[in-house]
Design a protein around this motif. Structure first.
Motif, PDB file in Angstrom:
ATOM      1  N   TYR A  37     -55.296  60.362  14.918  1.00 51.90           N
ATOM      2  CA  TYR A  37     -54.742  60.209  14.035  1.00 51.90           C
ATOM      3  C   TYR A  37     -55.204  60.405  12.207  1.00 51.90           C
ATOM      4  N   PHE A  78     -59.803  51.663  12.635  1.00 50.72           N
ATOM      5  CA  PHE A  78     -58.799  51.843  12.067  1.00 50.72           C
ATOM      6  C   PHE A  78     -58.531  51.933  11.220  1.00 50.72           C
ATOM      7  N   SER A 134     -49.134  56.490   7.854  1.00 48.58           N
ATOM      8  CA  SER A 134     -50.038  56.068   8.731  1.00 48.58           C
ATOM      9  C   SER A 134     -49.116  54.713   9.440  1.00 48.58           C
ATOM     10  N   LEU A 138     -49.575  55.285  13.295  1.00 54.25           N
ATOM     11  CA  LEU A 138     -50.273  53.926  14.782  1.00 54.25           C
ATOM     12  C   LEU A 138     -48.914  53.621  15.806  1.00 54.25           C
ATOM     13  N   ASN A 142     -50.168  57.013  18.211  1.00 52.21           N
ATOM     14  CA  ASN A 142     -51.235  56.093  18.420  1.00 52.21           C
ATOM     15  C   ASN A 142     -50.761  54.825  19.863  1.00 52.21           C
ATOM     16  N   ILE A 149     -50.566  46.914  14.290  1.00 53.50           N
ATOM     17  CA  ILE A 149     -50.553  47.589  13.361  1.00 53.50           C
ATOM     18  C   ILE A 149     -50.475  46.784  12.295  1.00 53.50           C
TER      19      ILE A 149
END
Length: 177
Positions: A37, A78, A134, A138, A142, A149
């Motif tokens: 990430y 995260f 970002s 995510l 991810n 999130i």
């Protein structure tokens, strides 16, 4: 993959006995995904990725007692990583405003088998703001649901959806779609 109960047991052991071996298991479990990430978030800057990952895990270890268990450890981790990245971005902007020389751009080397796909992905990510990048990473890389999130970023659900929508438009323009 750790079960929720194994994760909680490791966290409890870290919080109560400062067990480095328990924290090491958490690092081993979450490091690859966190580093992937961060590598994408930093547009392939391996050195910055290393620094941010190290700072994230150090901060997590130092504040493990403040983990309340309202979300998974990964979510909390995260969140720390995003805060570390945004702190880095703010500091870099402040340095530029103070007249310091701009940080040199580091050539990105993607470890992807399909180099063209890696270059295309880098182009797409490069046109996004830090926040959009970002959220996109995510969600798509991810594979996290929007509700997760929201917990990681602290943004309202509608804002996350707006960032995803704007990011799709910007990325499509890279290829004139």
């Amino acid at each position: 993959m750790l079960s929720m109960w194994e994760e909680l047991a490791l966290i409890a052991k870290c919080a109560t006995t400062d067990s480095r071996s328990a924290f090491e298991r958490l690092v081993v479990e979450y490091s690859p995904e966190l580093r992937r990430y961060l590598m994408n978030l930093t547009l392939g800057d391996a050195s910055l990725t290393d620094d941010l990952a190290q700072d994230t895990f150090l901060k997590a270890y130092m504040s493990i007692r403040s983990f309340q268990g309202l979300s998974r450890f990964k979510t909390w981790l995260f969140r720390i990583a995003i805060n570390e990245y945004y702190a880095y971005v703010r500091k870099r902007r402040e340095q530029r405003m103070d007249g310091m020389a701009e940080t040199p751009v580091i050539e990105c080397v993607t470890p992807l088998r399909n180099v063209e796909a890696g270059i295309d992905a880098q182009k797409c990510l490069a046109v996004l703001s830090e926040t959009e990048r970002s959220v996109v990473l995510l969600f798509y890389m991810n594979d996290l649901p929007i509700k997760e999130i929201v917990k990681i970023t602290g943004m309202p659900e509608g804002t996350v959806k707006s960032h995803l929508s704007r990011a799709k438009v910007k990325m499509a323009k890279v290829f004139n779609v």
